[in-house]
Scaffold this motif. Sequence first.
Motif, PDB file in Angstrom:
ATOM      1  N   ALA A 125      29.309  57.117  27.528  1.00  0.00           N
ATOM      2  CA  ALA A 125      29.705  54.951  27.548  1.00  0.00           C
ATOM      3  C   ALA A 125      30.248  54.545  28.000  1.00  0.00           C
ATOM      4  O   ALA A 125      30.451  53.869  28.779  1.00  0.00           O
ATOM      5  N   SER A 126      32.023  55.169  28.278  1.00  0.00           N
ATOM      6  CA  SER A 126      32.901  55.538  29.512  1.00  0.00           C
ATOM      7  C   SER A 126      33.415  56.297  30.246  1.00  0.00           C
ATOM      8  O   SER A 126      34.136  56.429  30.763  1.00  0.00           O
ATOM      9  N   THR A 127      34.254  57.462  28.977  1.00  0.00           N
ATOM     10  CA  THR A 127      34.765  58.488  29.622  1.00  0.00           C
ATOM     11  C   THR A 127      34.091  59.957  29.462  1.00  0.00           C
ATOM     12  O   THR A 127      33.544  59.659  28.006  1.00  0.00           O
ATOM     13  N   VAL A 152      25.755  56.655  32.876  1.00  0.00           N
ATOM     14  CA  VAL A 152      26.216  56.314  31.559  1.00  0.00           C
ATOM     15  C   VAL A 152      25.082  55.643  31.418  1.00  0.00           C
ATOM     16  O   VAL A 152      23.873  55.629  31.880  1.00  0.00           O
TER      17      VAL A 152
END
Length: 170
Positions: A125-127, A152
Motif C-alpha cells: 500500500a505505501s511502504t 502498489v
Amino acid sequence: MTASAQTDSVKEQSGKKILIAYFSWGGNTQHVAEHIASLTGGTLFRIEPEKPYPTEYKPCTEVAKEEKESDARPAIKNKIENWDEYDTIFIGCPVWWWTAPMIINTFTENYDFKGKTVVPFCTYASTYRDETLARIVELTSAAEHLKGFGAVDKNTKGIEEWLKNIGITE
C-alpha cells in the motif's frame, strides 16, 4: 510484437521454465502474478493456506500479526509436483506487518532452491517493499537472485520494463 509472440520468444530464447508462485489475499498479488505470467509464459502457482485467512480486513490483519509474532508456519494445501523442471521462480506476496506473510516461510522451507534463480515481487500500500523483497531473498539464500519488483496495489506499470532490465524478456 503481440503478447503471445513475445511469450513464445521468451520461451525459445531462454529454454528455461518459469514458475510464478504467489500468495494473494485480496487479489492484488494475483493480478500482478497473472500479468507477469502473461509476459513470460510462466506457470502460475497459487500458494493457498490449508486454513483460509479471514475474508474481512481487520480480522485478517489480526491473524497475520499473531502468525508473525509466534513465527508460525501456516500449512499450504497444494504442492508443486514438478519442482525440478523449473529454473526461474518468481515468488510474490503482499506486504503484511512490514514483511512477507509467514506462509511464504512455509513455502520456501518446503523446496530446495539450490540451482534456481529467484525473482521476488510484492504488492504493498505505501511502504516496506524493500524489506519484503529482501526477506524473500533471505528465505531463498541457496538460489541466485534477480532484482525484485514492488507494485502498489494492482498497478502493473513498470513490470514490462523490469522484466526486460533483469533479462527475463527482450
